[in-house]
Design a protein around this motif. Structure first.
Motif, PDB file in Angstrom:
ATOM      1  N   GLY A   1      -2.722  -1.716  -5.341  1.00  0.00           N
ATOM      2  CA  GLY A   1      -2.699  -0.270  -5.179  1.00  0.00           C
ATOM      3  C   GLY A   1      -3.841   0.461  -5.850  1.00  0.00           C
ATOM      4  N   LYS A   2      -4.222   0.019  -7.048  1.00  0.00           N
ATOM      5  CA  LYS A   2      -5.327   0.683  -7.761  1.00  0.00           C
ATOM      6  C   LYS A   2      -6.638   0.539  -6.998  1.00  0.00           C
ATOM      7  CE  LYS A   2      -3.384   0.398 -12.352  1.00  0.00           C
ATOM      8  NZ  LYS A   2      -3.492  -0.116 -13.720  1.00  0.00           N
ATOM      9  N   GLU A   3      -6.886  -0.653  -6.479  1.00  0.00           N
ATOM     10  CA  GLU A   3      -8.106  -0.862  -5.699  1.00  0.00           C
ATOM     11  C   GLU A   3      -8.057  -0.062  -4.395  1.00  0.00           C
ATOM     12  OE1 GLU A   3     -10.931  -4.513  -4.053  1.00  0.00           O
ATOM     13  OE2 GLU A   3      -8.879  -4.977  -4.685  1.00  0.00           O
ATOM     14  N   ALA A   4      -6.863   0.052  -3.801  1.00  0.00           N
ATOM     15  CA  ALA A   4      -6.708   0.835  -2.562  1.00  0.00           C
ATOM     16  C   ALA A   4      -7.067   2.297  -2.798  1.00  0.00           C
ATOM     17  CB  ALA A   4      -5.281   0.713  -2.033  1.00  0.00           C
ATOM     18  N   ILE A   5      -6.646   2.855  -3.928  1.00  0.00           N
ATOM     19  CA  ILE A   5      -6.968   4.254  -4.259  1.00  0.00           C
ATOM     20  C   ILE A   5      -8.476   4.416  -4.415  1.00  0.00           C
ATOM     21  CG2 ILE A   5      -6.726   6.059  -6.012  1.00  0.00           C
ATOM     22  CD1 ILE A   5      -3.922   4.763  -6.599  1.00  0.00           C
TER      23      ILE A   5
ATOM     24  N   ILE B   1      -7.497  -1.583   4.711  1.00  0.00           N
ATOM     25  CA  ILE B   1      -6.321  -2.448   4.600  1.00  0.00           C
ATOM     26  C   ILE B   1      -6.096  -2.781   3.131  1.00  0.00           C
ATOM     27  CG2 ILE B   1      -5.335  -4.702   5.161  1.00  0.00           C
ATOM     28  CD1 ILE B   1      -7.208  -4.743   7.604  1.00  0.00           C
ATOM     29  N   ALA B   2      -4.853  -2.662   2.651  1.00  0.00           N
ATOM     30  CA  ALA B   2      -4.504  -3.075   1.296  1.00  0.00           C
ATOM     31  C   ALA B   2      -3.293  -3.999   1.353  1.00  0.00           C
ATOM     32  CB  ALA B   2      -4.208  -1.870   0.417  1.00  0.00           C
ATOM     33  N   ASP B   3      -3.488  -5.244   0.942  1.00  0.00           N
ATOM     34  CA  ASP B   3      -2.421  -6.239   0.881  1.00  0.00           C
ATOM     35  C   ASP B   3      -2.829  -7.276  -0.152  1.00  0.00           C
ATOM     36  OD1 ASP B   3      -0.685  -8.607   1.595  1.00  0.00           O
ATOM     37  OD2 ASP B   3      -0.006  -7.183   3.115  1.00  0.00           O
TER      38      ASP B   3
ATOM     39  N   LEU C   1      -1.160   0.160   3.973  1.00  0.00           N
ATOM     40  CA  LEU C   1      -0.793  -0.319   2.649  1.00  0.00           C
ATOM     41  C   LEU C   1       0.396  -1.262   2.725  1.00  0.00           C
ATOM     42  CD1 LEU C   1      -0.797   3.035   0.597  1.00  0.00           C
ATOM     43  CD2 LEU C   1      -2.566   1.266   0.584  1.00  0.00           C
ATOM     44  N   ASP C   2       0.313  -2.367   2.012  1.00  0.00           N
ATOM     45  CA  ASP C   2       1.472  -3.236   1.822  1.00  0.00           C
ATOM     46  C   ASP C   2       2.397  -2.538   0.827  1.00  0.00           C
ATOM     47  OD1 ASP C   2       3.180  -5.445   1.753  1.00  0.00           O
ATOM     48  OD2 ASP C   2       1.953  -6.525   0.300  1.00  0.00           O
ATOM     49  N   TYR C   3       3.691  -2.719   0.990  1.00  0.00           N
ATOM     50  CA  TYR C   3       4.639  -2.074   0.083  1.00  0.00           C
ATOM     51  C   TYR C   3       4.656  -2.772  -1.278  1.00  0.00           C
ATOM     52  CZ  TYR C   3       9.176  -0.703  -1.859  1.00  0.00           C
ATOM     53  OH  TYR C   3      10.172  -0.260  -2.669  1.00  0.00           O
ATOM     54  N   ALA C   4       4.818  -4.098  -1.268  1.00  0.00           N
ATOM     55  CA  ALA C   4       4.958  -4.859  -2.514  1.00  0.00           C
ATOM     56  C   ALA C   4       3.624  -5.484  -2.910  1.00  0.00           C
ATOM     57  CB  ALA C   4       6.015  -5.936  -2.347  1.00  0.00           C
ATOM     58  N   MET C   5       2.913  -4.797  -3.816  1.00  0.00           N
ATOM     59  CA  MET C   5       1.650  -5.312  -4.347  1.00  0.00           C
ATOM     60  C   MET C   5       1.748  -5.314  -5.864  1.00  0.00           C
ATOM     61  SD  MET C   5      -1.316  -3.574  -1.969  1.00  0.00           S
ATOM     62  CE  MET C   5      -0.773  -1.881  -2.129  1.00  0.00           C
ATOM     63  N   PRO C   6       1.031  -6.220  -6.529  1.00  0.00           N
ATOM     64  CA  PRO C   6       1.073  -6.245  -7.993  1.00  0.00           C
ATOM     65  C   PRO C   6       0.400  -5.011  -8.600  1.00  0.00           C
ATOM     66  CG  PRO C   6      -0.583  -7.784  -7.171  1.00  0.00           C
ATOM     67  CD  PRO C   6       0.147  -7.241  -5.983  1.00  0.00           C
ATOM     68  N   GLY C   7       0.810  -4.690  -9.807  1.00  0.00           N
ATOM     69  CA  GLY C   7       0.216  -3.536 -10.498  1.00  0.00           C
ATOM     70  C   GLY C   7       0.788  -2.235  -9.983  1.00  0.00           C
TER      71      GLY C   7
END
Length: 187
Positions: free
Chosen positions: A101-105, A71-73, A118-124
């Motif tokens: 997003g970077k941490e999700a990758i 999960i990425a949010d 993945l959340d669409y609107a994330m910082p970075g």
């Protein structure tokens, strides 16, 4: 009736497989001993977790391992809510979470989950950009874009970035999207 039974130690667990067939029908039984309840040196005693898979025609069984979901949010409350919601489904497990997003990758590359949300609107780095990079490394892993900003245009762009489903956060359709993608990914 034809029958066969085998047992083997797999890591710290003991797995027992029984196969019985009569004509075109049969049954496959997997028994797994829980190591915390199994006395040392006694592989055939302890607490059994048993699953039976009756099948017509070919005999096969689903894997014992839970499907791993990342999960990425960027919102802690959303991550906790998704974790609670998804882990309540038998056979699903949250293997990790990310705040951008970077941490999700990085986590996707490290953990190799069965599905990524993945959340669409994330910082970075936003969800689309993260999905594109994840898809390059893990092209067979389904990615779900979970967003408040769903539109026809976003769906078209998302497909180009390797995202299989765009799910509106308001609609509550996440469970069915995850079920569909995980079922389609099974061999």
């Amino acid at each position: 009736m034809i029958g066969n039974s085998k047992g083997a130690r797999v890591g710290d667990e003991y797995l027992h497989v029984s196969l019985y067939s009569q004509g075109r029908t049969g049954e496959v039984t997997f028994s797994r001993l829980v190591p915390a309840f199994t006395p040392a040196g006694c592989p055939l005693s302890g607490s059994h977790l048993t699953t039976r898979f009756p099948r017509r025609g070919f005999l096969f069984a689903e894997p014992l391992m839970a499907k791993q979901i990342l999960i990425a949010d960027d919102h802690e409350a959303v991550r906790q809510g998704l974790r609670a919601l998804l882990q309540a489904i038998p056979g699903w497990e949250i293997c990790g979470d990310a705040t951008d997003g970077k941490e999700a990758i990085a986590k996707a590359t490290e953990l190799r989950p069965d599905l990524i949300i993945l959340d669409y609107a994330m910082p970075g780095l936003d969800g689309l950009s993260a999905a594109k990079q994840i898809h390059e490394v893990l092209p067979t892993v389904p990615i779900v874009l979970h967003t408040l900003y769903g539109s026809t245009e976003l769906n078209l762009v998302a497909n180009k970035y390797g995202i299989r489903k765009v799910v509106d956060k308001k609609a509550g359709a996440l469970i069915s999207a995850v079920e569909e993608l995980l079922s389609a990914a099974q061999p």
